[in-house]
Design a protein around this motif. Structure first.
Motif: not given
Length: 148
Positions: A11-16, A38-44, A66-72, A82-85
């Motif tokens: 999955i590719v997207g933005l993370g935190a 994600f919604d404003a900058n990525v075209q799915v 703590n955990y990491s989350v990726l919306v993608g 820039e996207l991460i995977e």
């Protein structure tokens, strides 16, 4: 809920990086703003069958750490950032489903998940490797929880 075998998926997207305590406070939560970014900058590529995911990974410990989350998405047409995977790990997952208004059903379903796994009668153990939300449509989700 039922148990399914999931194959590895990228999955590719933005993370935190965040935790559940911070996410309970709108002033410190990172997931909501991440979804908006994600919604404003990525075209799915929805027409090509792509779907949106939120992937939870790199768990520090358990539900309180703590955990990491990726919306993608599994397929992106274009992005102005820039996207991460991240890879959804292969394995057994317990699936929780819900229909209704997003984000209400997401929050409500996570509450049910935490209650289920906190129960002394729970017959499953969380793996804390990868968990993910799969958005089947605008009003239907499936939340996959990795189990041992």
């Amino acid at each position: 809920m039922n148990i399914v075998q999931v194959s590895e998926k990228t999955i590719v997207g933005l993370g935190a990086r965040t935790n559940n305590k911070d996410e309970m406070n709108p002033g410190t939560g990172k997931i909501g703003p991440l979804v908006h970014q994600f919604d404003a900058n990525v075209q799915v590529d929805y027409r090509g069958g792509a779907r949106v995911y939120s992937v939870y990974h790199e768990y520090e410990s358990d539900v309180s750490g703590n955990y990491s989350v990726l919306v993608g998405a599994d397929k992106v047409d274009s992005s102005s950032v820039e996207l991460i995977e991240v890879k959804i790990q292969e394995g057994n997952y317990l699936v929780f489903t819900a229909q209704g208004q997003v984000p209400h059903i997401v929050i409500e379903t996570w509450g049910k998940i935490w209650t289920y796994f906190a129960s002394p009668n729970c017959s499953h153990t969380r793996a804390y490797l990868t968990d993910f939300e799969f958005y089947k449509s605008q009003n239907e989700i499936e939340i996959y929880i990795g189990i041992k």
